[in-house]
Motif scaffolding. Structure first.
Motif, PDB file in Angstrom:
ATOM      1  N   GLY A 178      55.942 104.480  -8.065  1.00  0.00           N
ATOM      2  CA  GLY A 178      56.565 103.272  -7.557  1.00  0.00           C
ATOM      3  C   GLY A 178      56.339 103.171  -6.064  1.00  0.00           C
ATOM      4  N   ILE A 179      56.919 102.163  -5.500  1.00  0.00           N
ATOM      5  CA  ILE A 179      56.758 101.982  -4.058  1.00  0.00           C
ATOM      6  C   ILE A 179      58.134 101.978  -3.401  1.00  0.00           C
ATOM      7  N   LEU A 180      58.220 102.728  -2.317  1.00  0.00           N
ATOM      8  CA  LEU A 180      59.478 102.792  -1.567  1.00  0.00           C
ATOM      9  C   LEU A 180      59.195 102.401  -0.129  1.00  0.00           C
ATOM     10  N   ILE A 181      60.071 101.581   0.420  1.00  0.00           N
ATOM     11  CA  ILE A 181      59.938 101.235   1.832  1.00  0.00           C
ATOM     12  C   ILE A 181      61.112 101.831   2.576  1.00  0.00           C
ATOM     13  N   LEU A 182      60.807 102.565   3.616  1.00  0.00           N
ATOM     14  CA  LEU A 182      61.871 103.086   4.469  1.00  0.00           C
ATOM     15  C   LEU A 182      61.843 102.321   5.772  1.00  0.00           C
ATOM     16  N   THR A 183      62.953 101.730   6.126  1.00  0.00           N
ATOM     17  CA  THR A 183      62.994 101.037   7.406  1.00  0.00           C
ATOM     18  C   THR A 183      64.101 101.624   8.254  1.00  0.00           C
ATOM     19  N   GLY A 184      64.079 101.240   9.489  1.00  0.00           N
ATOM     20  CA  GLY A 184      65.113 101.730  10.395  1.00  0.00           C
ATOM     21  C   GLY A 184      64.529 101.846  11.786  1.00  0.00           C
TER      22      GLY A 184
ATOM     23  N   VAL B   2      49.617  99.225  -7.897  1.00  0.00           N
ATOM     24  CA  VAL B   2      50.748  99.329  -8.815  1.00  0.00           C
ATOM     25  C   VAL B   2      50.285  99.326 -10.260  1.00  0.00           C
ATOM     26  N   ARG B   3      49.213  98.570 -10.506  1.00  0.00           N
ATOM     27  CA  ARG B   3      48.744  98.458 -11.880  1.00  0.00           C
ATOM     28  C   ARG B   3      48.330  99.828 -12.436  1.00  0.00           C
ATOM     29  N   ASN B   4      47.643 100.605 -11.627  1.00  0.00           N
ATOM     30  CA  ASN B   4      47.230 101.898 -12.169  1.00  0.00           C
ATOM     31  C   ASN B   4      47.637 103.047 -11.255  1.00  0.00           C
ATOM     32  N   SER B   5      48.871 103.023 -10.877  1.00  0.00           N
ATOM     33  CA  SER B   5      49.310 104.089  -9.981  1.00  0.00           C
ATOM     34  C   SER B   5      49.839 105.262 -10.784  1.00  0.00           C
ATOM     35  N   GLN B   6      49.658 106.420 -10.230  1.00  0.00           N
ATOM     36  CA  GLN B   6      50.186 107.610 -10.875  1.00  0.00           C
ATOM     37  C   GLN B   6      51.154 108.357  -9.990  1.00  0.00           C
ATOM     38  N   CYS B   7      51.066 108.097  -8.699  1.00  0.00           N
ATOM     39  CA  CYS B   7      51.985 108.826  -7.830  1.00  0.00           C
ATOM     40  C   CYS B   7      52.723 107.852  -6.927  1.00  0.00           C
ATOM     41  N   PRO B   8      53.882 108.246  -6.479  1.00  0.00           N
ATOM     42  CA  PRO B   8      54.697 107.336  -5.665  1.00  0.00           C
ATOM     43  C   PRO B   8      54.093 107.083  -4.292  1.00  0.00           C
ATOM     44  N   LEU B   9      54.407 105.944  -3.785  1.00  0.00           N
ATOM     45  CA  LEU B   9      53.875 105.526  -2.493  1.00  0.00           C
ATOM     46  C   LEU B   9      55.058 105.201  -1.588  1.00  0.00           C
ATOM     47  N   VAL B  10      55.070 105.781  -0.406  1.00  0.00           N
ATOM     48  CA  VAL B  10      56.175 105.535   0.515  1.00  0.00           C
ATOM     49  C   VAL B  10      55.646 104.881   1.774  1.00  0.00           C
TER      50      VAL B  10
ATOM     51  N   ILE C 141      57.177  89.691  -2.825  1.00  0.00           N
ATOM     52  CA  ILE C 141      56.342  90.833  -3.177  1.00  0.00           C
ATOM     53  C   ILE C 141      57.220  92.019  -3.545  1.00  0.00           C
ATOM     54  N   GLN C 142      58.292  92.183  -2.791  1.00  0.00           N
ATOM     55  CA  GLN C 142      59.183  93.307  -3.076  1.00  0.00           C
ATOM     56  C   GLN C 142      59.717  93.213  -4.501  1.00  0.00           C
ATOM     57  N   GLU C 143      60.017  91.967  -4.885  1.00  0.00           N
ATOM     58  CA  GLU C 143      60.546  91.804  -6.235  1.00  0.00           C
ATOM     59  C   GLU C 143      59.457  91.950  -7.275  1.00  0.00           C
ATOM     60  N   GLU C 144      58.318  91.361  -6.951  1.00  0.00           N
ATOM     61  CA  GLU C 144      57.223  91.366  -7.919  1.00  0.00           C
ATOM     62  C   GLU C 144      56.787  92.793  -8.251  1.00  0.00           C
ATOM     63  N   LEU C 145      56.701  93.624  -7.230  1.00  0.00           N
ATOM     64  CA  LEU C 145      56.183  94.973  -7.447  1.00  0.00           C
ATOM     65  C   LEU C 145      57.300  96.001  -7.606  1.00  0.00           C
ATOM     66  N   HIS C 146      58.513  95.540  -7.746  1.00  0.00           N
ATOM     67  CA  HIS C 146      59.671  96.424  -7.932  1.00  0.00           C
ATOM     68  C   HIS C 146      59.758  97.482  -6.851  1.00  0.00           C
TER      69      HIS C 146
ATOM     70  N   CYS D 297      63.863  99.555  -1.355  1.00  0.00           N
ATOM     71  CA  CYS D 297      63.896  99.523   0.106  1.00  0.00           C
ATOM     72  C   CYS D 297      65.155 100.232   0.578  1.00  0.00           C
ATOM     73  N   ILE D 298      64.961 101.244   1.390  1.00  0.00           N
ATOM     74  CA  ILE D 298      66.113 101.965   1.931  1.00  0.00           C
ATOM     75  C   ILE D 298      66.047 101.861   3.437  1.00  0.00           C
ATOM     76  N   SER D 299      67.115 101.406   4.029  1.00  0.00           N
ATOM     77  CA  SER D 299      67.052 101.264   5.485  1.00  0.00           C
ATOM     78  C   SER D 299      67.943 102.312   6.140  1.00  0.00           C
ATOM     79  N   PHE D 300      67.408 102.903   7.180  1.00  0.00           N
ATOM     80  CA  PHE D 300      68.114 103.949   7.906  1.00  0.00           C
ATOM     81  C   PHE D 300      68.855 103.357   9.084  1.00  0.00           C
ATOM     82  N   ASN D 301      69.967 103.964   9.401  1.00  0.00           N
ATOM     83  CA  ASN D 301      70.708 103.512  10.582  1.00  0.00           C
ATOM     84  C   ASN D 301      70.366 104.423  11.754  1.00  0.00           C
ATOM     85  N   PRO D 302      70.618 103.939  12.946  1.00  0.00           N
ATOM     86  CA  PRO D 302      70.454 104.825  14.106  1.00  0.00           C
ATOM     87  C   PRO D 302      71.350 106.054  13.951  1.00  0.00           C
TER      88      PRO D 302
END
Lengths: 616, 356
Positions: free
Chosen positions: A101-107, A212-220, A241-246, A249-254
């Motif tokens: 899957g895909i994970l986005i880390l923001t902060g 995403v169509r042929n992924s085998q490992c997670p992407l961060v 896009i975030q919804e389409e590709l599931h 999203c995790i956002s970090f605080n200071p």
């Protein structure tokens, strides 16, 4: 490699305060998709302690503390426990599954995003494959022919990125000697986006879809949510896009001050223990506190400045304060001899050593003005003593407690133009007022502020005064401030309204030019009546304008104007703003021209210009 | 199907319906085949443009009625391109230079120069000058007005200017003194009535005199408005009834409601609602100065004699600021807030006085 020895030589007479970073980057792998990254290598070295010791000995005291004391276990992370657990959970589920899957880390920068990923990946035994942009590390090709043959092949960062994703996805890593086995699980980390993607987010989205169509490992993905980063986040990862590709999203605080304090104390303790033979300046607790507050939640910069602080000897530390500045501050503050003044002064002093510019999100900055805090009247003697005067009886209504915020500073730190800030204030101030007389005064100040910024020629000089008048006027005129609780703040609708006004005017004039009417006559007389006459011979576009401009729905109060809420972490940099500024420049020009040219002195000059112009 | 407005517009000085002695004066003016620069001014809807077109027809014959709309691009010395619409016949051309915004000076110089420099082909049979009609002269920048004065003198031989404006107060002195000023006042109520009746007769409709009177009063003697209203009445209901509602523009009704909202309650919350209404008016292309004027008219109806002068003073003050500043909403809102505070205080004082 010659450069290195030279560098070592140089080291003999110049003591570097930080380790040679160029050496580090140089021995990185050349190709863009290197399998390991600087820090991850160290992680591995961490695992067999002997190597670590050797390494640290070799680096000596010059190694940046950020790297030296980077966290190696989950407990050491300066991130909230819940956050790390959240990330861990995601990583666990997605490394187990065959489909990644895909994970986005923001902060904000320095909130421990990368460190969390690294720590968790070592814990879970996941191998991190990181992408770095190859541009800077491209091999130097001596001959032109070589450049031609190879340069073309490695020209496109985009292609490389796609290939990287594909390969990492498909193939396993080679097993190197001495490496611990069983690193079957992989994780792709992208912190560094190919620049082209910022210009064409679509191609990035296509790449992601393929992945995403042929992924085998997670992407961060790690998006440093500095102020500009927040913008890039929405362009690179729009909601659709975030919804389409599931994507998750995790956002970090200071990093909160208490956590940071703990980390800094730990480092100081360890450092002092280790280097007892050396004369290391151990900062006091107050100084550490200042470091924490100065870095505004950026732990990396806090550690860096801590190291810098400790290198300085005590005498040096005081010397480094710019004397002129502190004197000026002291002079400015000498009127108020309260505790506050002292602490403010200290803070100023500290920021000379190494702190970050504190900046507010627009939402917060507006809140600081609208829910403005004043000193409570506990110590009337002191405040009276400080100002030295008490207002005479007939002016007592204008007496206010001492302000705890400095409005100019707030505007400056909001990182928007003063005018836009004033517009935002104007949009929202009415909710905070309860008395119409206060509103009357506040609106007058706003009108004054607009007058100050109206003239484009002197706006750069006087614009700050404009926002100062607006903010201070607004604060002062709110005489009976009530605690109103949370109020949603809205974006200023003026920009939109103004744009629409102009667009409609232009459209109306161009479509109805056959009537030979002046714009005002057209908009206020002809169009409203045309809306009342059912006239079938008009074109489609004309009908549309008639509907839009001529008719008003009398029933609903504000049907069309939707208020847009200001989100928590939003910046005021809007496209409308720029357009609006542009149009205003033009109007301002017009106004000033007409003003200026009433001067007789300029008339003469103008005439000369005309003659010159006519003569050709 | 064109509007009545255009259909029944008089086309010669002899056919004008009102201000007949002025019409004969104008006729005499062009009798000799030449005339000075003209500055025609008067309120909107009084028939300035109609009069000018009649004058031109008198001068050049029916050829001036063949109009074409041209889209011209003028390049400023700073290489900036300015696009402007020109309405032209073979003999004259009409421009609204204020369309070009602050570049209007360039438009005036460039355009008049090209017109003036081209000689008429058959000067024996035709007039030896062309006419340039500039509308909305009062909206020109000072810069452009000075350029205009210079151009006026220079090309006097080949070109006549007719300036059209609603008032002379914003036209600089040198231009006023170089032109023959012609004021076109509004028609009287009776004149409006008679025009309306004659137009209806030509359309084959019967207009009751009461309705005609009502329309002419509601239109504020603005003939353009009166004709449009009359036509809207026709759409609304025919045969006419004497006490039929005369339709008004939506924005005026809306503005009146806004004024009522201001008078009925004075609180920050109400101001917020009023602000939304102001935004709505602005998006419907109503210029801010007209909004403030309309508001004052309505508000003055609602307040006591003592307040009236103050309200008028306030309105003038903020209208001026509107012109100086850049964002109209601040000033509109400040005016309304001031009015609210004043009105509230006045009402409370009145209430107190009643109590004792």
């Amino acid at each position: 490699m010659k450069k290195f020895s030279l560098g070592d030589k140089v080291n003999n007479w110049v003591d570097p305060s930080f380790s040679d970073t160029s050496a580090k980057s140089e021995d990185k792998q050349i190709w863009g998709f290197q399998s390991e990254e600087r820090r991850s290598r160290k992680w591995k070295e961490d695992q067999n302690g002997s190597l670590w010791m050797m390494k640290s000995n070799e680096r000596g005291p010059d190694e940046p503390w950020v790297d030296k004391y980077s966290p190696c276990s989950q407990g050491e992370l300066a991130v909230h426990k819940k956050k790390t657990e959240e990330v861990e959970k995601w990583m666990r589920t997605h490394t187990k599954a065959t489909k990644g899957g895909i994970l986005i880390l923001t902060g904000p920068s320095g909130s421990g995003k990368t460190a969390t990923v690294q720590v968790l990946s070592t814990k879970l035994g996941v191998r991190v494959q990181e992408w770095t942009n190859p541009a800077s590390a491209e091999p130097y090709l001596s001959s032109l022919s070589e450049w031609r043959s190879q340069g073309l092949s490695c020209s496109s960062q985009l292609a490389q990125f796609q290939e990287f994703l594909l390969r990492v996805n498909k193939y396993k890593c080679l097993k190197m000697k001495g490496e611990r086995g069983a690193a079957e699980k992989k994780l792709i980390l992208v912190e560094d986006f190919p620049n082209q993607f910022y210009r064409q987010p679509c191609s990035f989205h296509d790449t992601l879809r393929v992945f995403v169509r042929n992924s085998q490992c997670p992407l961060v993905f790690i998006v440093s949510g500095s102020r500009s980063g927040e913008g890039s986040l929405w362009s690179l990862f729009p909601k659709e896009i975030q919804e389409e590709l599931h994507m998750s999203c995790i956002s970090f605080n200071p990093v909160p001050a208490t956590t940071m304090m703990k980390v800094l104390k730990n480092i100081v303790y360890m450092e002092a223990e280790k280097q007892s033979h050396k004369s290391l300046y151990v900062p006091e607790k107050a100084e550490l506190e200042m470091l924490c507050s100065g870095s505004s939640g950026d732990i990396r910069s806090a550690i860096n400045s801590l190291q810098f602080c400790c290198l300085l000897e005590k005498g040096l530390c005081t010397l480094r304060k710019p004397p002129a500045m502190s004197l000026k501050r002291a002079a400015a503050l000498s009127k108020q001899k309260g505790k506050r003044a002292k602490s403010a002064k200290e803070q100023e002093e500290h920021q000379a050593i190494g702190g970050k510019d504190v900046s507010f999100f627009l939402f917060r900055a507006l809140g600081k003005i609208l829910h403005c805090k004043r000193g409570n009247g506990d110590c009337p003697n002191e405040s009276k003593g400080a100002s030295g005067l008490v207002l005479p009886f007939h002016l007592l209504q204008h007496h206010r407690e001492v302000l705890l915020v400095q409005p100019e500073l707030v505007v400056e730190r909001s990182e928007t133009s003063g005018e836009f800030f004033t517009l935002c204030l104007h949009q929202n101030y009415l909710d905070f007022f309860s008395d119409i007389e206060d509103v009357d005064r506040a609106s007058e100040y706003l009108s004054d502020a607009d007058l100050l910024t109206g003239n484009w020629m002197i706006r750069h000089i006087i614009g700050d005064y404009g926002s100062s008048v607006a903010t201070r006027g607004l604060i002062h005129s709110n005489s009976c401030q009530l605690p109103v609780g949370f109020r949603p703040l809205h974006k200023p609708s003026w920009c939109l309204v103004n744009k629409k006004h102009q667009d409609n005017c232009v459209a109306a004039q161009s479509l109805f030019k056959s009537f030979c009417l002046t714009p005002v006559g057209l908009q206020t007389q002809l169009l409203p009546f045309l809306a009342k006459l059912s006239n079938p011979t008009r074109s489609q576009a004309q009908m549309a304008v008639i509907q839009d401009v001529g008719q008003m729905s009398l029933r609903t109060c504000s049907g069309r104007l939707k208020l847009e809420n200001l989100r928590d972490k939003e910046m005021g940099q809007e496209i409308e703003e720029e357009e609006e500024l542009h149009s205003r420049v033009e109007k301002g020009l017009q106004v000033t021209q007409s003003h200026l040219l009433t001067n007789q002195a300029l008339l003469e000059e103008e005439e000369v210009v005309i003659e010159e112009y006519d003569s050709d | 199907m064109s509007l009545w407005l255009d259909k029944y517009r008089p086309t010669s000085l002899g056919k004008l319906d009102y201000h007949k002695e002025q019409a004969t004066q104008l006729k005499n003016l062009v009798q000799c085949g030449d005339f000075p620069h003209l500055l025609v001014y008067g309120p909107s809807g009084a028939g300035k443009k109609t009069r000018i077109m009649c004058l031109l027809k008198e001068l050049y014959g029916p050829g001036v009625e063949k109009l074409r709309i041209e889209h011209q691009t003028i390049v400023a010395p700073s290489k900036k391109k300015i696009e402007i619409n020109i309405i032209a016949s073979n003999y004259h051309l009409e421009v609204n230079p204020s369309d070009a915004g602050n570049q209007d000076r360039v438009v005036i110089q460039e355009l008049i120069k090209t017109v003036a420099q081209s000689q008429q082909i058959q000067s024996s049979t035709q007039r030896e000058f062309k006419v340039v009609l500039l509308t909305e002269v009062d909206r020109l920048t000072k810069d452009a007005q000075h350029a205009l004065r210079r151009t006026m003198e220079k090309y006097m031989t080949t070109c006549r200017l007719i300036l059209c404006s609603t008032s002379t107060s914003k036209v600089i002195g040198p231009i006023q003194s170089r032109c023959l000023a012609v004021r076109v006042p509004l028609p009287s109520t009776e004149e409006v009535c008679s025009v309306l009746t004659s137009v209806c007769k030509k359309e084959g409709l019967l207009l009751p005199p009461e309705l005609a009177k009502q329309i002419s009063e509601k239109s504020g003697r603005n003939l353009r408005r009166a004709l449009l209203m009359c036509e809207a009445c026709r759409v609304q209901q025919y045969p006419f009834s004497a006490d039929q509602d005369v339709p008004e523009p939506d924005w005026e009704v809306y503005l009146r409601e806004t004024a009522n909202a201001i008078v009925s309650q004075q609180s920050p919350q109400r101001l917020l609602e009023v602000r939304a209404r102001l935004y709505e008016l602005l998006t419907h292309c109503i210029p801010p100065d007209i909004i403030i004027k309309g508001l004052v008219e309505e508000l003055l109806n609602n307040c006591d004699g003592q307040l009236k002068t103050e309200v008028a003073h306030l309105a003038a003050y903020y209208e001026h600021r509107l012109q100086l500043g850049s964002k109209a909403i601040y000033h509109l809102e400040a005016f309304i807030a001031k009015f609210m505070a004043m009105y509230k205080k006045f009402m409370e004082d009145g209430l107190d006085a009643m109590m004792f």
